[in-house]
Write an enzyme that holds these catalytic residues in place. Sequence first.
Site, mmCIF file in Angstrom:
data_model
loop_
_atom_site.group_PDB
_atom_site.id
_atom_site.type_symbol
_atom_site.label_atom_id
_atom_site.label_comp_id
_atom_site.label_asym_id
_atom_site.label_seq_id
_atom_site.Cartn_x
_atom_site.Cartn_y
_atom_site.Cartn_z
ATOM 1 N N ASN A 31 80.890 71.472 38.874
ATOM 2 C CA ASN A 31 79.960 70.950 39.874
ATOM 3 C C ASN A 31 78.630 70.699 39.166
ATOM 4 O OD1 ASN A 31 78.281 70.412 41.996
ATOM 5 N ND2 ASN A 31 78.408 72.452 42.938
ATOM 6 N N LYS A 37 76.051 69.355 40.293
ATOM 7 C CA LYS A 37 74.897 69.418 41.211
ATOM 8 C C LYS A 37 73.996 68.202 40.972
ATOM 9 C CE LYS A 37 75.565 74.344 41.516
ATOM 10 N NZ LYS A 37 75.015 75.693 41.733
ATOM 11 N N HIS A 52 79.120 73.893 50.460
ATOM 12 C CA HIS A 52 78.481 74.655 49.376
ATOM 13 C C HIS A 52 77.270 75.400 49.941
ATOM 14 C CE1 HIS A 52 76.452 75.642 45.661
ATOM 15 N NE2 HIS A 52 77.585 75.385 45.035
ATOM 16 N N GLU A 56 74.427 75.869 48.791
ATOM 17 C CA GLU A 56 73.145 75.152 48.651
ATOM 18 C C GLU A 56 72.969 74.175 49.808
ATOM 19 O OE1 GLU A 56 73.696 73.919 44.580
ATOM 20 O OE2 GLU A 56 73.404 75.993 43.953
ATOM 21 N N GLU A 97 82.338 81.779 46.530
ATOM 22 C CA GLU A 97 81.108 81.737 45.751
ATOM 23 C C GLU A 97 80.073 82.654 46.402
ATOM 24 O OE1 GLU A 97 80.761 77.900 43.202
ATOM 25 O OE2 GLU A 97 79.748 77.596 45.097
ATOM 26 N N GLY A 142 73.929 80.747 39.999
ATOM 27 C CA GLY A 142 72.765 80.393 39.192
ATOM 28 C C GLY A 142 71.907 81.581 38.798
ATOM 29 N N SER A 180 78.011 81.830 38.404
ATOM 30 C CA SER A 180 77.697 82.231 37.029
ATOM 31 C C SER A 180 78.943 82.387 36.148
ATOM 32 C CB SER A 180 76.857 83.520 37.017
ATOM 33 O OG SER A 180 75.621 83.301 37.676
HETATM 34 P P1 13P Z 1 76.558 78.479 38.636
HETATM 35 O O1 13P Z 1 77.840 78.436 37.844
HETATM 36 O O2 13P Z 1 75.430 77.742 37.991
HETATM 37 O O3 13P Z 1 76.216 79.871 39.063
HETATM 38 O O4 13P Z 1 76.854 77.658 39.983
HETATM 39 C C1 13P Z 1 77.973 77.972 40.729
HETATM 40 C C2 13P Z 1 78.130 76.957 41.786
HETATM 41 O O5 13P Z 1 77.356 76.878 42.707
HETATM 42 C C3 13P Z 1 79.249 76.006 41.646
HETATM 43 O O6 13P Z 1 79.441 75.282 42.810
#
Ligand code: 13P
Length: 258
Positions: free
Chosen positions: A13, A15, A99, A101, A169, A175, A213
């Site tokens: 992903n 982002k 997601h 976010e 997640e 992150g 992560s």
């Molecule tokens: P990270 O791997 O940067 O923690 O992000 C995970 C994520 O949100 C994947 O959709």
Amino acid sequence: MVGDGRSYLIVGNWKMHRTVSETVEALLELTQRWKGAEGVKVVICPPFTAILIAAKTVAGSEIRLGAQNLHWAPEGAFTGEVSPVMLQELAVDYVIVGHSERRILFQEDGPAVAKKFAAALENGLLPILCVGENGAEREAGRQGQIVEEQIREVLTPLKEPGKFAIAYEPVWAIGTGKTAEPEDVQRMHGHIRTILGKCGVAAGQVPILYGGSVNASNSASLLSQRDVDGALVGGASLRNDEFLAIAGQAAQLAGRKI
Ligand code: 13P
């Protein structure tokens, strides 16, 4: 575990990272270096602006594409949104839905996530439903209940959901460099299979990915857990070496058929 042997879905992903030219550069290298492996599917989810060029760049390769979001309507007066029909035309096979976010930063609520999930299925896209608790919910021991609610609100309105995947997640692990312990991840994935079964879904057929992560140092221990069928990788998917190392570990584990 999905099927007889082990099979894995490794999803990057990206982002809100990478322009069109950066996408082409990254994908040209990935397509040259990833020749495919039995039991492993590799999917990249670029930003919308780069999907068209991404589709051209990965054509004929072992890399599949996903989108990071979608609207539920086929078309309409929804400024700034992208419909499932538009994604279909771009040779997108997967779409990330719900997601954290989007839930947190863009106030996407459960009913909106459910509509997006249904629209993806109706349009032949495979939705990857993201679920997971935040830090406070975890401290209160409510993670199991939160995840169950998030899954039920999407599956309850559907008669026969068809093919989809779930990504666990935990919000506190995204992150942050804090990864959930592999044993905790296994426990949650087992719980998710139980929830799926209670919702009338053939739970063994639904890939359950872990995200939060994930990197080349922790992926082998996460992927070797019995009910971990892949990874949804954020930051580490922006580094080809590291992302390919994760896919390579999945290939090794799939080959061992543990
Ligand atoms: P990270 O791997 O940067 O923690 O992000 C995970 C994520 O949100 C994947 O959709």
